[in-house]
Design an enzyme around this catalytic site. Structure first.
Site, PDB file in Angstrom:
ATOM      1  N   ILE A  93       1.082  -1.568  -0.400  1.00 21.79           N
ATOM      2  CA  ILE A  93      -0.299   0.320  -0.076  1.00 21.79           C
ATOM      3  C   ILE A  93       0.976   1.174   0.048  1.00 21.79           C
ATOM      4  O   ILE A  93       1.265   1.092   0.722  1.00 21.79           O
ATOM      5  CB  ILE A  93      -0.689  -0.443   1.503  1.00 21.79           C
ATOM      6  N   GLU A 135       1.648  -3.576   5.711  1.00 20.47           N
ATOM      7  CA  GLU A 135       0.967  -3.411   4.608  1.00 20.47           C
ATOM      8  C   GLU A 135       1.163  -4.260   3.091  1.00 20.47           C
ATOM      9  O   GLU A 135       0.496  -3.214   2.470  1.00 20.47           O
ATOM     10  CB  GLU A 135       1.183  -1.803   4.695  1.00 20.47           C
TER      11      GLU A 135
END
Length: 257
Positions: A93, A135
Site C-alpha cells: 500500500i 501493509e
C-alpha cells in the site's frame, strides 16, 4: 521409573486449556464448535481451531505469512513437475505510514481490511491471497499464463484504487498500491525464498518508478534443448517425443495508471 502416560490415559482435567479455550471462543464459530462436546471431540475441535488461528491474520481474516509459505512451496513443486505457469504478486500500500500519521492507526486498520476484501473479490477461488506483513500482501495465481499476468495485476491495482474506504461517518479515503510480480521457474525446482525475492525486486522497481504501478519480471528462458533432454532422460526420449518447450517472451516494462 514409571512409563509416560499414553495419550488415551490423559484426561482434560489434567490439562490447562483455559488460554486455548479463551482464544478459540473469541469467535462465535469457535465457541459453537466447543459447546456440548464429549471430551475427545472437544479436544480435537480445540486443536483444529488453534491450527486455523495460527495460519490466519487476525486483523484482515486472510491467511498469514506462515500459510502462504507452504502454498508457495507446493506451487513450486507443481510447476517443476508439470511446467505450467504460476505467478506471484507482491503488493504494498502506497504511503501507508501517512495514513496512520494523519488519521490514526484505527484508520490504518480499516484500510488494511478494505484492501483485503477488495483483493478477495477480484481473484479466482483457486488463487491464494495473504497478508504478508505490515501493509504488504502476497497473491499466488496458479495456471496464470505470462500473457495474462500484467492484465491480472492491473485489474487488482485498479480495483483498489477505485475502492472508497470509509474511516469515519464524514471521511472517506482512497489508497493505491504498487505491485511486483514474478513467475515460477518452469521445470525447475527453485525455493519459496528465491521466488519471493524475485517478486520483491519487481515491487521495489514499481515503488522506485513512482508507485501506483505494476512491474512484472521478464519471463526467464527455461527452454530445454534436445541435447539437455537426452542428458536428462536418455536417448530413448528424442526431441520429436518431447516436443519444443516454451521459449522466452519479450521483456515487460512497468505500467502505470
Amino acid at each position: 521409573m514409571s512409563s509416560p502416560a499414553s495419550p488415551a490415559s490423559v484426561h482434560l482435567r489434567d490439562l490447562d486449556l483455559s488460554t486455548a479455550h479463551a482464544l478459540v471462543c473469541q469467535s462465535p464459530a469457535g465457541m459453537q464448535a466447543l459447546q456440548g462436546r464429549a471430551p475427545r471431540e472437544y479436544l480435537q475441535a480445540l486443536i483444529d481451531h488453534l491450527c486455523e488461528l495460527s495460519l490466519k491474520d487476525p486483523l484482515t481474516g486472510l491467511p498469514n505469512r506462515r500459510f502462504i509459505q507452504a502454498v508457495l512451496q507446493s506451487e513450486i513443486d507443481r510447476v517443476a513437475r508439470s511446467g505450467e505457469a504460476a505467478l506471484l504478486l507482491m503488493l504494498d500500500i502506497d504511503h501507508f505510514k501517512r495514513v496512520n500519521d494523519q488519521h490514526g492507526h484505527g484508520a490504518g486498520d480499516l484500510v488494511l481490511q478494505a484492501v483485503a476484501r477488495t483483493l478477495e473479490c477480484c481473484l479466482r477461488p483457486m488463487d491464494t491471497v495473504a497478508r504478508y506483513g505490515g501493509e504488504e500482501f502476497a497473491i499466488i495465481l496458479p495456471a496464470c499464463q505470462f500473457g495474462f499476468g500484467r492484465a491480472v495485476a492491473e485489474r487488482v491495482r485498479r480495483a483498489i484504487e477505485d475502492t472508497p474506504i470509509v474511516i469515519s461517518p464524514t471521511q472517506t479515503l482512497r489508497v493505491t498500491v504498487s505491485i511486483g510480480g514474478a513467475f515460477a521457474l518452469q521445470w525447475i525446482r527453485s525455493t519459496a525464498q528465491l521466488w519471493t525475492e524475485r517478486a520483491d525486486a519487481q515491487l521495489y522497481h514499481a515503488k522506485a518508478s513512482g508507485r501506483n504501478r505494476v512491474c512484472i519480471e521478464e519471463q526467464p528462458d527455461t527452454t530445454v534443448s534436445a541435447e539437455e533432454k537426452n542428458l536428462l532422460f536418455g536417448a530413448l526420449y528424442t526431441s520429436s517425443t518431447w516436443g519444443d518447450l516454451p521459449g522466452p517472451h519479450d521483456p515487460p516494462v512497468c505500467s502505470a495508471n
